[in-house]
Design a protein around this motif. Structure first.
Motif, PDB file in Angstrom:
ATOM      1  N   THR A 236     -55.717  29.857 -11.871  1.00 18.59           N
ATOM      2  CA  THR A 236     -56.450  29.273 -10.761  1.00 18.59           C
ATOM      3  C   THR A 236     -57.658  28.549 -11.320  1.00 18.59           C
ATOM      4  O   THR A 236     -58.359  29.079 -12.183  1.00 18.59           O
ATOM      5  CB  THR A 236     -56.911  30.390  -9.782  1.00 18.59           C
ATOM      6  N   GLU A 237     -57.887  27.333 -10.852  1.00 17.15           N
ATOM      7  CA  GLU A 237     -59.060  26.561 -11.248  1.00 17.15           C
ATOM      8  C   GLU A 237     -60.139  26.794 -10.186  1.00 17.15           C
ATOM      9  O   GLU A 237     -59.936  26.508  -9.013  1.00 17.15           O
ATOM     10  CB  GLU A 237     -58.732  25.067 -11.331  1.00 17.15           C
ATOM     11  N   MET A 238     -61.277  27.346 -10.620  1.00 15.50           N
ATOM     12  CA  MET A 238     -62.355  27.695  -9.701  1.00 15.50           C
ATOM     13  C   MET A 238     -63.576  26.817  -9.959  1.00 15.50           C
ATOM     14  O   MET A 238     -64.043  26.730 -11.101  1.00 15.50           O
ATOM     15  CB  MET A 238     -62.711  29.165  -9.867  1.00 15.50           C
ATOM     16  N   PRO A 239     -64.096  26.139  -8.930  1.00 18.78           N
ATOM     17  CA  PRO A 239     -65.282  25.308  -9.128  1.00 18.78           C
ATOM     18  C   PRO A 239     -66.435  26.114  -9.734  1.00 18.78           C
ATOM     19  O   PRO A 239     -66.729  27.231  -9.294  1.00 18.78           O
ATOM     20  CB  PRO A 239     -65.624  24.824  -7.716  1.00 18.78           C
ATOM     21  N   LEU A 240     -67.057  25.544 -10.727  1.00 16.11           N
ATOM     22  CA  LEU A 240     -68.142  26.217 -11.444  1.00 16.11           C
ATOM     23  C   LEU A 240     -69.260  26.669 -10.507  1.00 16.11           C
ATOM     24  O   LEU A 240     -69.831  27.741 -10.681  1.00 16.11           O
ATOM     25  CB  LEU A 240     -68.692  25.274 -12.520  1.00 16.11           C
ATOM     26  N   GLY A 241     -69.545  25.883  -9.486  1.00 19.27           N
ATOM     27  CA  GLY A 241     -70.633  26.198  -8.570  1.00 19.27           C
ATOM     28  C   GLY A 241     -70.425  27.439  -7.718  1.00 19.27           C
ATOM     29  O   GLY A 241     -71.371  27.928  -7.102  1.00 19.27           O
ATOM     30  N   LEU A 242     -69.212  27.974  -7.680  1.00 18.80           N
ATOM     31  CA  LEU A 242     -68.955  29.191  -6.910  1.00 18.80           C
ATOM     32  C   LEU A 242     -69.521  30.444  -7.565  1.00 18.80           C
ATOM     33  O   LEU A 242     -69.801  31.429  -6.897  1.00 18.80           O
ATOM     34  CB  LEU A 242     -67.450  29.411  -6.728  1.00 18.80           C
ATOM     35  N   PHE A 243     -69.675  30.405  -8.890  1.00 19.51           N
ATOM     36  CA  PHE A 243     -70.107  31.595  -9.615  1.00 19.51           C
ATOM     37  C   PHE A 243     -71.582  31.890  -9.342  1.00 19.51           C
ATOM     38  O   PHE A 243     -72.413  30.978  -9.346  1.00 19.51           O
ATOM     39  CB  PHE A 243     -69.869  31.425 -11.116  1.00 19.51           C
ATOM     40  N   ASP A 244     -71.893  33.156  -9.102  1.00 16.10           N
ATOM     41  CA  ASP A 244     -73.291  33.554  -8.893  1.00 16.10           C
ATOM     42  C   ASP A 244     -74.141  33.174 -10.104  1.00 16.10           C
ATOM     43  O   ASP A 244     -75.294  32.786  -9.950  1.00 16.10           O
ATOM     44  CB  ASP A 244     -73.388  35.064  -8.644  1.00 16.10           C
ATOM     45  N   ASP A 245     -73.582  33.307 -11.292  1.00 17.42           N
ATOM     46  CA  ASP A 245     -74.256  32.899 -12.525  1.00 17.42           C
ATOM     47  C   ASP A 245     -73.335  31.924 -13.236  1.00 17.42           C
ATOM     48  O   ASP A 245     -72.335  32.320 -13.828  1.00 17.42           O
ATOM     49  CB  ASP A 245     -74.554  34.111 -13.410  1.00 17.42           C
ATOM     50  N   ALA A 246     -73.649  30.648 -13.165  1.00 15.22           N
ATOM     51  CA  ALA A 246     -72.818  29.613 -13.778  1.00 15.22           C
ATOM     52  C   ALA A 246     -73.294  29.255 -15.183  1.00 15.22           C
ATOM     53  O   ALA A 246     -72.860  28.254 -15.746  1.00 15.22           O
ATOM     54  CB  ALA A 246     -72.799  28.376 -12.887  1.00 15.22           C
ATOM     55  N   ASN A 247     -74.161  30.056 -15.744  1.00 15.55           N
ATOM     56  CA  ASN A 247     -74.646  29.806 -17.099  1.00 15.55           C
ATOM     57  C   ASN A 247     -73.635  30.283 -18.133  1.00 15.55           C
ATOM     58  O   ASN A 247     -72.831  31.162 -17.871  1.00 15.55           O
ATOM     59  CB  ASN A 247     -75.973  30.533 -17.336  1.00 15.55           C
ATOM     60  N   GLY A 248     -73.722  29.708 -19.332  1.00 13.77           N
ATOM     61  CA  GLY A 248     -72.944  30.180 -20.464  1.00 13.77           C
ATOM     62  C   GLY A 248     -71.567  29.570 -20.625  1.00 13.77           C
ATOM     63  O   GLY A 248     -70.824  29.955 -21.519  1.00 13.77           O
ATOM     64  N   PHE A 249     -71.199  28.621 -19.786  1.00 12.47           N
ATOM     65  CA  PHE A 249     -69.913  27.949 -19.940  1.00 12.47           C
ATOM     66  C   PHE A 249     -70.074  26.724 -20.840  1.00 12.47           C
ATOM     67  O   PHE A 249     -71.098  26.056 -20.810  1.00 12.47           O
ATOM     68  CB  PHE A 249     -69.353  27.512 -18.572  1.00 12.47           C
ATOM     69  N   ARG A 250     -69.032  26.445 -21.627  1.00 10.34           N
ATOM     70  CA  ARG A 250     -69.000  25.270 -22.491  1.00 10.34           C
ATOM     71  C   ARG A 250     -68.012  24.265 -21.921  1.00 10.34           C
ATOM     72  O   ARG A 250     -66.897  24.632 -21.544  1.00 10.34           O
ATOM     73  CB  ARG A 250     -68.529  25.645 -23.904  1.00 10.34           C
ATOM     74  N   LEU A 251     -68.397  23.020 -21.885  1.00 10.49           N
ATOM     75  CA  LEU A 251     -67.506  21.959 -21.438  1.00 10.49           C
ATOM     76  C   LEU A 251     -66.531  21.637 -22.571  1.00 10.49           C
ATOM     77  O   LEU A 251     -66.959  21.211 -23.651  1.00 10.49           O
ATOM     78  CB  LEU A 251     -68.308  20.723 -21.050  1.00 10.49           C
ATOM     79  N   VAL A 252     -65.227  21.876 -22.352  1.00 10.32           N
ATOM     80  CA  VAL A 252     -64.251  21.697 -23.424  1.00 10.32           C
ATOM     81  C   VAL A 252     -63.272  20.544 -23.200  1.00 10.32           C
ATOM     82  O   VAL A 252     -62.616  20.109 -24.142  1.00 10.32           O
ATOM     83  CB  VAL A 252     -63.453  23.001 -23.699  1.00 10.32           C
ATOM     84  N   ASN A 253     -63.137  20.062 -21.954  1.00 14.89           N
ATOM     85  CA  ASN A 253     -62.241  18.923 -21.734  1.00 14.89           C
ATOM     86  C   ASN A 253     -62.596  18.160 -20.474  1.00 14.89           C
ATOM     87  O   ASN A 253     -63.273  18.683 -19.584  1.00 14.89           O
ATOM     88  CB  ASN A 253     -60.773  19.370 -21.705  1.00 14.89           C
ATOM     89  N   GLU A 254     -62.129  16.920 -20.453  1.00 14.27           N
ATOM     90  CA  GLU A 254     -62.195  16.075 -19.261  1.00 14.27           C
ATOM     91  C   GLU A 254     -60.818  15.450 -19.117  1.00 14.27           C
ATOM     92  O   GLU A 254     -60.293  14.869 -20.067  1.00 14.27           O
ATOM     93  CB  GLU A 254     -63.242  14.974 -19.393  1.00 14.27           C
ATOM     94  N   ILE A 255     -60.226  15.596 -17.926  1.00 13.52           N
ATOM     95  CA  ILE A 255     -58.914  15.018 -17.686  1.00 13.52           C
ATOM     96  C   ILE A 255     -59.015  13.884 -16.671  1.00 13.52           C
ATOM     97  O   ILE A 255     -59.982  13.790 -15.919  1.00 13.52           O
ATOM     98  CB  ILE A 255     -57.887  16.084 -17.250  1.00 13.52           C
ATOM     99  N   PHE A 256     -57.996  13.035 -16.696  1.00 11.44           N
ATOM    100  CA  PHE A 256     -57.981  11.801 -15.895  1.00 11.44           C
ATOM    101  C   PHE A 256     -59.232  10.978 -16.211  1.00 11.44           C
ATOM    102  O   PHE A 256     -59.830  10.357 -15.332  1.00 11.44           O
ATOM    103  CB  PHE A 256     -57.866  12.103 -14.397  1.00 11.44           C
ATOM    104  N   ILE A 257     -59.604  10.955 -17.502  1.00 10.85           N
ATOM    105  CA  ILE A 257     -60.822  10.263 -17.918  1.00 10.85           C
ATOM    106  C   ILE A 257     -60.754   8.766 -17.591  1.00 10.85           C
ATOM    107  O   ILE A 257     -61.784   8.140 -17.342  1.00 10.85           O
ATOM    108  CB  ILE A 257     -61.104  10.515 -19.426  1.00 10.85           C
ATOM    109  N   ASP A 258     -59.556   8.217 -17.547  1.00 14.50           N
ATOM    110  CA  ASP A 258     -59.406   6.799 -17.214  1.00 14.50           C
ATOM    111  C   ASP A 258     -59.562   6.537 -15.716  1.00 14.50           C
ATOM    112  O   ASP A 258     -59.546   5.390 -15.283  1.00 14.50           O
ATOM    113  CB  ASP A 258     -58.071   6.259 -17.720  1.00 14.50           C
ATOM    114  N   HIS A 259     -59.766   7.577 -14.914  1.00 18.22           N
ATOM    115  CA  HIS A 259     -60.029   7.428 -13.475  1.00 18.22           C
ATOM    116  C   HIS A 259     -61.500   7.678 -13.141  1.00 18.22           C
ATOM    117  O   HIS A 259     -61.889   7.591 -11.986  1.00 18.22           O
ATOM    118  CB  HIS A 259     -59.157   8.405 -12.677  1.00 18.22           C
TER     119      HIS A 259
END
Length: 150
Positions: free
Chosen positions: A91-114
């Motif tokens: 399941t893909e969960m929007p980052l903003g839902l987490f009570d503590d959204a700290n500590g995540f690393r951005l590892v990919n971007e998809i549909f970058i051409d859009h």
């Protein structure tokens, strides 16, 4: 990996997610941009590792031939995106839902051409995938004309 809690704006829907990795990704497809009002920044969590409360307030819609999206029927918060084709287990969960959204690393971007030219994310230490890259990698997306977005 960690256990993280979160929920919607009004609190009618809450969750506890176990074994959450510290990785986040961004989707720039048209459907995600329309659903979130911008790019979707999300965390992948095994579906079986999410315990929900307030499930009576969760509404779902099949938004393509391969995926569904869900939201809270009280406040409208987007809750998740889930592939429904090919027996997907995440399941893909929007980052903003987490009570503590700290500590995540951005590892990919998809549909970058859009991605619109009106914003960009800093850094370069991540995988960039075009629409065609996504179709090649995720077989469920290769189902016909709706392979434009998820």
């Amino acid at each position: 990996m960690s256990t993280r809690a979160g929920g919607c704006v009004c609190g009618a829907v809450r969750f506890v997610a176990r074994d959450v990795q510290d990785k986040a990704g961004i989707c720039h497809c048209e459907t995600c941009r329309r659903w979130t009002g911008s790019a979707m920044i999300a965390v992948t969590v095994p579906t079986a590792n999410i315990d929900w409360t307030g499930t009576a307030h969760i509404r779902r819609a099949q938004t393509s031939g391969w995926a569904e999206r869900a939201w809270c029927d009280e406040c409208g918060s987007n809750l998740f995106y889930r592939m429904t084709a090919d027996d997907q287990t995440n399941t893909e969960m929007p980052l903003g839902l987490f009570d503590d959204a700290n500590g995540f690393r951005l590892v990919n971007e998809i549909f970058i051409d859009h991605k619109p030219d009106s914003y960009a994310f800093e850094g370069s230490d991540r995988t960039l995938m075009t629409r065609q890259d996504c179709i090649a990698r995720f077989g469920a997306l290769n189902t016909g004309p709706e392979n434009q977005a998820g």
